[in-house]
Design an enzyme around this catalytic site. Structure first.
Site, PDB file in Angstrom:
ATOM      1  N   LYS A  83       0.841  -1.197   0.000  1.00  0.00           N
ATOM      2  CA  LYS A  83       0.000   0.000   0.000  1.00  0.00           C
ATOM      3  C   LYS A  83       0.879   1.252   0.000  1.00  0.00           C
ATOM      4  CE  LYS A  83      -2.101  -1.474   3.762  1.00  0.00           C
ATOM      5  NZ  LYS A  83      -1.486  -2.803   3.921  1.00  0.00           N
ATOM      6  N   CYS A 174     -11.862   2.687  16.922  1.00  0.00           N
ATOM      7  CA  CYS A 174     -10.698   1.790  16.882  1.00  0.00           C
ATOM      8  C   CYS A 174      -9.763   1.886  18.066  1.00  0.00           C
ATOM      9  CB  CYS A 174      -9.932   1.951  15.571  1.00  0.00           C
ATOM     10  SG  CYS A 174      -9.216   3.566  15.310  1.00  0.00           S
ATOM     11  N   MET A 175      -9.614   3.053  18.701  1.00  0.00           N
ATOM     12  CA  MET A 175      -8.609   3.107  19.762  1.00  0.00           C
ATOM     13  C   MET A 175      -9.081   3.761  21.049  1.00  0.00           C
ATOM     14  SD  MET A 175      -7.242   6.565  19.118  1.00  0.00           S
ATOM     15  CE  MET A 175      -8.703   6.982  19.919  1.00  0.00           C
ATOM     16  N   MET A 345      -7.254  -4.135  17.421  1.00  0.00           N
ATOM     17  CA  MET A 345      -8.713  -4.101  17.540  1.00  0.00           C
ATOM     18  C   MET A 345      -9.312  -5.309  18.257  1.00  0.00           C
ATOM     19  SD  MET A 345      -8.921  -1.263  16.405  1.00  0.00           S
ATOM     20  CE  MET A 345      -7.641  -0.316  15.621  1.00  0.00           C
ATOM     21  N   GLY A 382      -4.525   2.029  14.299  1.00  0.00           N
ATOM     22  CA  GLY A 382      -4.855   1.623  12.940  1.00  0.00           C
ATOM     23  C   GLY A 382      -4.737   2.701  11.887  1.00  0.00           C
ATOM     24  N   GLN A 383      -4.865   3.964  12.287  1.00  0.00           N
ATOM     25  CA  GLN A 383      -4.882   5.038  11.301  1.00  0.00           C
ATOM     26  C   GLN A 383      -3.652   5.931  11.474  1.00  0.00           C
ATOM     27  OE1 GLN A 383      -9.031   6.538  10.221  1.00  0.00           O
ATOM     28  NE2 GLN A 383      -9.247   6.099  12.397  1.00  0.00           N
TER      29      GLN A 383
END
Lengths: 799, 126
Positions: A83, A174-175, A345, A382-383
């Site tokens: 990616k 997510c967090m 997660m 995650g981000q």
């Protein structure tokens, strides 16, 4: 079992249509020949996950032609996943949004309008909602992918200008449980240590994380550490699903979903009963807690753990868990020279996600596996900017910039004073958290919402329920994004934004590290940086509402050139004013310093001199962390100065086992869990448009354990109905020794209505963190047919 | 377009075996950027990860890759070889520099990466 891969191909080939309409996956043949022939290479960070890989974008004749890793970066040492190699292809993609689009009714087609018209409409609709229904009838829903400058400015205008704390973002999904865990166990958000601990660790405890696919470049470091030290380094992988991460594990603990609290308490039991704890560390730095104000003794903790003998825990956990495996894991964890836990997660997206975080931290605290090189309790994010922009920049309903709580008068007034706006302007009450916000949308309480750089229509659990609210005609919805998504399908106003490297700004990754990405190419068409959009919208809002305080919120930024000067001015205000005196002190991380550093700066970094050295590798250690010296109360080497614990100690929590909200039963006998694959990211609006990535994983599957498949007569590729009390999907089967028996697993990136798995997931959430329990719900599965021809799918927009 | 499965499997094997003959040659210098002559694939077949077919069509290559650092860390075939339309039987060496920039620029002039790091297994040095 069942069909071999070749047989499967035979079957699908026989069904193949001549073309695969809907998504263009064609590549220009000569593209690669030009790939490395660049005029200049511009530094920035990767746009995708939370690792924060440092990259260089190759630019030729003003066009992006390649990406490569930065070898002297401490995040990735030059390595990139697929990616990170390929996201430059999104910059010139034909699907890019390039003009503002508007429709009064969600039943109408969009029509192109000018920016002046678009900003006037956005200002008029938000002002109308405020005047008619009050400040809390408007909301902002942002993203851990927005730049810090963008999140900061949005929330400033919403709070200081529109007088609402309805400021949220997808990091809640997510967090948030990791935030809750860090605050309640350590008194301060974000990890103590750094990625650099990986190369010092001798035991890895990987739980609830498929980091091989979700954080591949970081996983490479774990893999390399293990391969280079096969006997000296142990890897424990605890997860209900065997994944590519499990391939480096010495011990795989495969338990039934939702039983990990019992497992973690049982490991603590073994550590205490076998005397493997660090008595001195516990005595000097910790207390035991039943509640925030209820302190208990070590003996009470020991007594509490007696409910979690390895034998009892194994009976709860099931799967492959045995008492011996629990003992082995506990001994490796405690006896290692340095143990590093990592999770994502699987731990956070739980009804008791904060408790699960606490119980991992407990293991580190009682064994003293903290503070020393290689030892840390490290939550993976995650981000790319969930930490920097949202956790630190004030992007959630209960927090203001600089880790300040909204509800604390003193901290709220600090912010008002620093912004030069009247005290009392920011409401004392936190706004709606994400699930409450979209519930309020459903109830018609929110009349105007701005969704930036995210797609809640796909990413919310129980998505059909909340899409109904977003589709309401009495809700005005603005979406800022680069591509059409499932959420633009429900918008009134779609505003095209600049993509990464088409604008300037900072991302803060998992390890407290802020990194600057410099604009390298122009955005397509009329796409604009969000900071320009917010500033211009706010100026119009001030006129619509006849409120000079709104204009005051953006006054320092008026007249600034939008590509470089404007984001730098916003960053300067945020860092120099709002982080001063806070634990995430970033005053030294000026654009000047960030441009000099190959890999940014880790906070605390109160001075440029400190920041130029890279900042702080490990918090709370005197001699390493300047704030530990500044806040030192005694001569001890560790100073836990975090704002949430008045006693400046680490808290060991007594948290009982608690299962998920929804358990399998006779009607819905399977656990459903969801997750990621390496080639796709989040809702696939980006990766789905890169042919190499879309081809590698063109549509979601449901993974079925081979024993369940045999019992139900399911073969690879068969079409399976996955159904819960909320919704259904129709997915091809992957028969795979991955999920534990009795559990199925579905990838969540697919936008097709038949395969959009959040139509099936449950929207229960953690009472502390408000993070939804995406990872566990009950479902049933049924074979509907043999293999079908499937088409990759991406949402489009009709004008 | 319907396709006879046996024909497909045969084409796959032939094409890849031809590729192997070059890739697996003795430690001579291997040219980079050699275009591939992969058998034609239907649109649906293109939606299959390369390794899924090559697991059976070229099991030795698959195993070498799967057991390597690249395989463990999920470095996919297309990252080095490209995908169907732009596939290189022998990759452009420049693609190595995306991740291995330091090593790429330090290697002796006139040598290819895979002269010392055998393709697909990528062990330390030959």
């Amino acid at each position: 079992m069942g069909l071999s891969r070749r047989e499967f191909i035979k079957r699908t080939a026989a069904l193949t249509a001549a073309s695969c309409a809907g998504v263009s996956l064609t590549l220009p043949q000569a593209e690669e020949a030009q790939a490395f022939d660049a005029d200049e290479w511009v530094r920035g960070s990767c746009r995708l996950c939370g690792v924060g890989c440092r990259v260089e974008l190759g630019v030729k004749n003003g066009r992006p032609v390649a990406l490569r890793g930065v070898p002297d970066s401490k995040t990735n040492f030059g390595y990139l996943c697929m990616k990170g190699m390929l996201f430059y292809k999104l910059m010139g993609h034909p699907d890019r949004l390039t003009k503002p689009l508007y429709r009064k009714s969600k039943k109408d087609k969009f029509k192109e309008i000018s920016w002046d018209e678009a900003l006037d409409i956005a200002a008029r609709e938000f002002a109308k909602a405020v005047k008619t229904h009050g400040s809390d009838s408007v909301a902002y829903y942002g993203s851990g992918q927005a730049l810090t400058e963008e999140t900061y400015l949005f929330q400033k205008v919403m709070r200081g200008g529109l007088r609402t704390n309805n400021v949220e973002g997808n990091p809640r999904l997510c967090m948030a449980s990791a935030v809750g865990g860090y605050l309640t166990s350590f008194g301060a958000d974000e990890p103590i240590g750094s990625y650099a601990d990986i190369e010092q660790a001798t035991c890895f405890f990987l739980i609830g994380s498929n980091m091989a696919e979700a954080h591949p470049v970081l996983f490479r470091r774990v893999m390399r550490r293990k391969l280079d030290n096969k006997d000296a380094v142990k890897v424990i992988n605890a997860d209900p699903r065997i994944s590519p991460t499990s391939r480096v594990a010495d011990l795989h603990l495969q338990f039934e979903p939702g039983t990990d609290l019992a497992l973690l308490n049982a490991m603590a039991y073994v550590i205490i009963e076998e005397g493997l704890y660090d008595e001195k560390f516990i005595g000097q730095y910790t207390t035991f807690r039943m509640g925030k104000k209820e302190e208990v003794s070590f003996e009470e903790y020991r007594s509490f753990l007696r409910d979690y003998t390895p034998e009892r825990a194994a009976a709860i956990c099931k799967g492959n868990i045995t008492p011996d495996k629990i003992r082995t894991a506990a001994r490796w964890f405690a006896k290692s020279n340095a143990t590093m836990s990592m999770w994502t997660m699987g731990i956070n997206q739980r009804k008791r996600g904060v408790w699960a975080n606490n119980l991992i931290h407990n293991l580190h605290i009682i064994t003293g596996q903290l503070m020393k090189p290689g030892a840390d309790s490290f939550s993976l994010t995650g981000q790319p900017n969930a930490c920097g922009g949202v956790r630190e920049g004030g992007g959630l309903c209960h927090i203001l910039p600089g880790h300040r709580l909204v509800k604390k008068d003193k901290l709220r007034h600090q912010v008002e004073d620093l912004w030069g706006i009247p005290r009392g302007r920011i409401p004392a009450k936190p706004g709606y958290h994400t699930m409450a916000m979209f519930t309020a949308v459903n109830q018609g309480k929110i009349k105007a919402i701005w969704i930036n750089c995210t797609s809640p229509a796909q990413s919310l659990p129980n998505a059909d329920l909340y899409r109904k609210g977003m589709a309401r005609e009495d809700l005005f919805m603005v979406v800022t994004d680069i591509f059409p998504t499932k959420t633009t399908e429900l918008a009134n106003l779609v505003l095209p934004t600049a993509f990464h490297f088409e604008k300037t700004g900072v991302y803060g990754c998992t390890e407290r590290r802020s990194q600057l990405t410099w604009k390298a190419v122009d955005p397509p068409g009329e796409a604009k940086p969000e900071v320009w959009i917010v500033r211009e919208w706010a100026l119009r809002l001030a006129k619509e509402l006849d409120d000079p305080v709104i204009a005051k919120c953006v006054a320092p930024f008026v007249g600034k050139e939008e590509q470089y000067e404007l984001p730098e001015a916003i960053w300067n205000e945020y860092t120099q004013k709002l982080t001063k005196g806070r634990d995430n002190d970033l005053r030294g991380a000026t654009y000047r310093v960030l441009r000099q550093r190959p890999d940014g700066v880790q906070w605390p970094a109160p001075t440029e001199e400190w920041a130029l050295k890279g900042g702080t590798y490990k918090k709370f250690v005197r001699g390493m962390d300047p704030l530990a010296d500044e806040h030192a109360k005694d001569e001890k080497p560790y100073q836990f100065y975090g704002p949430a614990h008045p006693d400046k100690k680490l808290w060991i929590w007594l948290r009982p086992h608690k299962g998920p909200e929804e358990m399998p039963d006779a009607e819905f006998p399977f656990y459903l869990s969801t997750g990621r694959v390496i080639d796709q990211w989040h809702t696939a609006s980006m990766t789905g448009r890169i042919p190499e990535l879309m081809r590698a994983n063109p549509y979601a599957y449901v993974e079925v354990n081979p024993r369940d498949a045999k019992r139900l007569g399911i073969s690879p590729g068969d079409m399976i109905l996955v159904e819960s009390r909320r919704g259904r999907n129709l997915l091809p089967a992957k028969v795979y020794e991955g999920p534990v028996e009795g559990m199925v697993f579905v990838y969540w990136y697919d936008q097709h209505e038949d395969r959009l798995i959040n139509r099936v997931t449950k929207d229960a959430f953690d009472p502390g963190s408000k993070e939804p329990e995406f990872k566990i719900c009950a479902c049933r599965i049924k074979r509907v047919s043999g293999p079908k021809v499937l088409k990759p799918y991406l949402a489009s927009i009709t004008t | 377009m319907l396709r006879k499965p046996i024909f497909l499997a045969a084409l796959l094997s032939m094409g890849v075996l031809a590729a192997c003959a070059v890739e697996k040659g003795p430690s001579s210098y291997s040219p980079s950027g050699v275009k591939a002559d992969h058998p034609a694939l239907s649109e649906a077949e293109k939606l299959t990860p390369c390794f899924e077919c090559h697991k059976e069509a070229t099991p030795e290559l698959y195993t070498e890759w799967y057991q390597s650092g690249h395989g463990l860390d999920s470095v996919r075939c297309f990252q080095c070889h490209g995908t169907y339309e732009n596939m290189k039987r022998v990759p452009d060496e420049a693609v190595c520099s995306v991740c291995h920039s330091g090593e790429f620029h330090r290697k002796p002039a006139g040598t290819s990466c895979w002269q010392c790091h055998p393709e697909h297994s990528f062990s330390a040095h030959k």
